[in-house]
Write a protein that holds these residues in place. Structure first.
Motif, PDB file in Angstrom:
ATOM      1  N   GLN A   1      37.031  40.136 123.666  1.00  8.82           N
ATOM      2  CA  GLN A   1      38.334  40.111 123.365  1.00  8.82           C
ATOM      3  C   GLN A   1      39.309  39.601 124.208  1.00  8.82           C
ATOM      4  O   GLN A   1      40.045  38.664 124.035  1.00  8.82           O
ATOM      5  CB  GLN A   1      39.048  41.524 123.055  1.00  8.82           C
ATOM      6  CG  GLN A   1      38.350  42.090 121.749  1.00  8.82           C
ATOM      7  CD  GLN A   1      38.948  43.444 121.448  1.00  8.82           C
ATOM      8  OE1 GLN A   1      40.107  43.733 121.650  1.00  8.82           O
ATOM      9  NE2 GLN A   1      38.271  44.241 120.674  1.00  8.82           N
TER      10      GLN A   1
ATOM     11  N   ALA B   1      43.432  48.241 121.658  1.00  2.00           N
ATOM     12  CA  ALA B   1      41.826  47.851 121.411  1.00  2.00           C
ATOM     13  C   ALA B   1      41.012  49.160 121.335  1.00  2.00           C
ATOM     14  O   ALA B   1      40.103  49.678 120.726  1.00  2.00           O
ATOM     15  CB  ALA B   1      41.426  46.753 122.124  1.00  2.00           C
TER      16      ALA B   1
ATOM     17  N   LEU C   1      35.371  44.790 124.612  1.00  2.00           N
ATOM     18  CA  LEU C   1      36.546  44.622 125.181  1.00  2.00           C
ATOM     19  C   LEU C   1      36.758  43.210 126.172  1.00  2.00           C
ATOM     20  O   LEU C   1      37.681  42.441 126.123  1.00  2.00           O
ATOM     21  CB  LEU C   1      36.935  45.640 126.093  1.00  2.00           C
ATOM     22  CG  LEU C   1      37.462  46.916 125.560  1.00  2.00           C
ATOM     23  CD1 LEU C   1      37.266  48.118 126.804  1.00  2.00           C
ATOM     24  CD2 LEU C   1      38.463  46.802 124.805  1.00  2.00           C
TER      25      LEU C   1
END
Length: 680
Positions: free
Chosen positions: A655, A636, A652
């Motif tokens: 996700q 990522a 982040l």
């Protein structure tokens, strides 16, 4: 270093070559030509003298080229040439040539030369040839504007504060754009083309807010030099807002949003005959944006990003005060162990029940807030072991408090709710008393043995822009994680992340206590090793039941760019550089478990553009495959590009939540920091 496994070659800093410096000098001369032409309200020319003074102070070798270029720009201005302006530039050049010591004077003295010379040269010309009251008003206004612009240009060239750099750079750009008035390229206004290009560039780098602000600013430019209706400002502000809103789509999205909003409103604001010209200008600036190199956009994005920082502690005198607070904090951590809520929350409940509406509340809670919090915590702790009486309230408070009875009743009520714990450990009591004694000695003794010491400290060359994002575990209202960002003197930046045992308020209280102690001890001058060992011992002694927390500590030297990493039971730290990701991990146990703490410090050399990412275990463990715990986050990070740290942290966390279907099994916290250079 590049030959070691797992370590990738880092980008070297690009130094300015002679050709690059020559190109920058040429651009400055071109800007000086247009600054001399820049006019406000069709009569005031304050930008030219300010640019000459800036060149004389910051680029002395360009003084006379700038003087001659400014004279040429003034001669070819949109109004009839005024010979007094030509003599004004010549006079400024002679002053700095005959008195070079002025370049070493204060900025205020240097900037004051602008109004002084304008009033002297232009005022003398006015008195001899066309004496009038209005003429003198015009000269005085031009002198004041030139003085303000000179201050802004000079400060912007040396300051590291973003606000001053934005102000000085913005005024410089406004002067250049005003100087482009009536210059055309294939029947297109150069001022309009460059203004729209600036809007697109700022929208792409800064988003909708920056795009709208840039649109409004450049939209008002024509009304600054001519008496026209400023309707264009509304059009360009809306176009910048729409363009910035599509920033996530990159250049195509920004260009599409700008053209769509511009064409929709051009007919309404400017009339049908201006739609074709607006379309031509829009297509031209779109092509210019496509050809703009990415490094220029990245630098502008970092320039517009506001760094996250906390106020730095004062030096010397502040060091003693910080040490005293650290010792008091240690003592309170050992003594106050019976609170169900945090001590601050409990004290606020007492104040809410007693002090609301009290005339003396401003004195107690604004002027003496720290002293009041400490006193009430001590009284609560004492009340949990016995009965409180009016004699326990000190004289300095009882003499002015008209609600002593109500305060005492609220304290007794809250003390009765505190957890009943076994008798305090004698070691705890001794340590708390020792710390309080040391704190009192610092206040009373005021030893000044080391006050005269002056260490040679290099000015910070690096700064951090930090973003954080956090969420508690599913169906929990409080996160057990705690994070902190602080500036430490001299020139050190602290990032620390703690994850308390368990979840909820108890875990949050443990982790927040640990990281606040870390900050206070480091600020007081403790080494990182002593700080962590002290915090470990405090957690061991603080309560008879098991209480521990992870501690992920990053200490960055802003002078040389080195970073120290200390990990106690914490997740790996990720360093992203040029699309490559490196992980730093340790197998040490959390603080508060064993008396013998094993420390494994790690050190890294940081470079401009590096991205540091620290996470709690709830983020990594979001992936069910144990082999992908670190890999998914590294992948990522390879895709984040040059986004702002706050955007990366939010992305982040989003996700990680998606991996657990929005139901985190543990608290999640993400800290993202980007390394940037300070200075101009």
């Amino acid at each position: 270093m590049s030959g070691q496994p797992g370590i990738h070659p880092y980008r070297r800093e690009i130094e300015l070559t002679a050709t690059t410096r020559l190109g920058l000098d040429f651009l400055f001369l071109v800007a000086a030509f247009f600054l001399a032409r820049g006019v406000l309200l069709e009569e005031l020319f304050p930008f030219g003298p300010a640019s000459v003074i800036t060149a004389a102070v910051r680029r002395p070798r360009l003084l006379w080229p700038v003087v001659l270029i400014s004279m040429a720009g003034s001669w070819f201005s949109s109004t009839a040439p005024v010979y007094s302006r030509l003599f004004l530039f010549l006079f400024l050049g002679l002053i700095f040539s005959l008195y070079p010591a002025l370049r070493r004077g204060s900025i205020l003295t240097q900037a004051t030369l602008a109004p002084a010379t304008i009033i002297l040269v232009r005022g003398l010309s006015l008195t001899l040839w066309q004496p009038s009251f209005y003429g003198w008003i015009q000269v005085i206004f031009e002198a004041l504007l030139a003085w303000g612009l000179s201050l802004a240009f000079l400060y912007a060239s040396i300051t590291t504060r973003q606000e001053e750099r934005l102000l000085g750079g913005g005024l410089f750009l406004v002067g250049v754009l005003l100087g482009l008035q009536e210059w055309r390229f294939f029947d297109l206004s150069l001022q309009g083309v460059i203004s729209r290009y600036i809007i697109l560039l700022v929208s792409l780098a800064g988003g909708p807010g920056a795009g709208a602000a840039a649109g409004a600013a450049v939209g008002f430019l024509p009304s600054l030099s001519q008496l026209v209706t400023p309707a264009l400002a509304g059009l360009l502000a809306f176009a910048g807002l729409i363009a910035g809103s599509l920033k996530s789509l990159g250049k195509p999205g920004v260009i599409s949003g700008f053209l769509l909003a511009h064409l929709l409103l051009a007919n309404y604001f400017l009339g049908q005959e201006s739609v074709l010209a607006a379309l031509k200008e829009g297509v031209l600036v779109a092509l210019a944006l496509v050809a703009t190199p990415s490094f220029l956009i990245n630098n502008l994005q970092r320039f517009l990003a506001a760094p996250v920082s906390t106020p730095a502690l004062k030096e010397d005198h502040g060091r003693q005060e910080a040490l005293r607070k650290a010792l008091k904090s240690l003592a309170r951590s050992l003594k106050f162990t019976g609170f169900k809520e945090s001590p601050e929350v409990t004290v606020r409940q007492v104040a809410r029940a007693t002090c609301r509406g009290c005339p003396a509340g401003k004195v107690c809670w604004e002027l003496e807030g720290v002293q009041m919090v400490t006193l009430l915590q001590e009284l609560l702790q004492k009340g949990s072991h016995g009965c409180l009486t009016t004699a326990d309230i000190p004289e300095w408070l009882a003499s002015r408090c008209s609600r002593c009875r109500e305060l005492l009743a609220a304290l007794i009520s809250e003390a009765s709710k505190m957890q009943v714990l076994p008798a305090e450990n004698s070691l705890n009591t001794w340590l708390a008393a020792t710390f309080e004694t040391l704190a009192a000695m610092l206040v009373e003794g005021k030893a000044k043995a080391g006050v005269g010491e002056e260490e040679g400290r290099e000015s910070p060359r690096w700064k951090l822009t930090v973003g954080t994002a956090a969420t508690p575990r599913y169906k929990a209202d409080v996160s057990g994680d705690a994070c902190l960002v602080a500036n430490l003197e001299p020139g050190r930046q602290l990032l620390v992340l703690g994850d308390g045992m368990g979840a909820g308020r108890e875990a949050a209280e443990t982790s927040s206590t640990a990281i606040e102690l870390v900050r206070d001890l480091l600020a007081a001058g403790f080494t990182p090793e002593k700080t962590l060992r002290t915090v470990n011992m405090i957690l061991l002694l603080r309560t008879p039941k098991e209480s521990f927390t992870t501690c992920d500590l990053t200490l960055i030297n802003c002078g040389n760019g080195t970073a120290e990493f200390y990990k106690l039971g914490a997740c790996p730290t990720f360093i992203q550089r040029d699309g490559l990701v490196k992980t730093l991990s340790s197998h040490s146990l959390p603080v508060g478990i064993l008396e013998d703490l094993q420390l494994e410090p790690m050190r890294e050399e940081l470079q401009e553009g590096d991205l540091l990412v620290m996470v709690s275990d709830g983020v990594l463990e979001a992936h069910r495959d144990i082999n992908e715990k670190e890999r998914w986050l590294a992948k990522a990070l390879q895709r984040v590009g040059d986004a702002r740290p706050q955007e990366i942290a939010d992305r982040l966390l989003k996700q990680a939540r998606a991996l657990v279907d929005g139901k985190p099994r543990d608290d999640m916290t993400v800290m993202v920091a980007r390394i940037e250079r300070t200075g101009v």
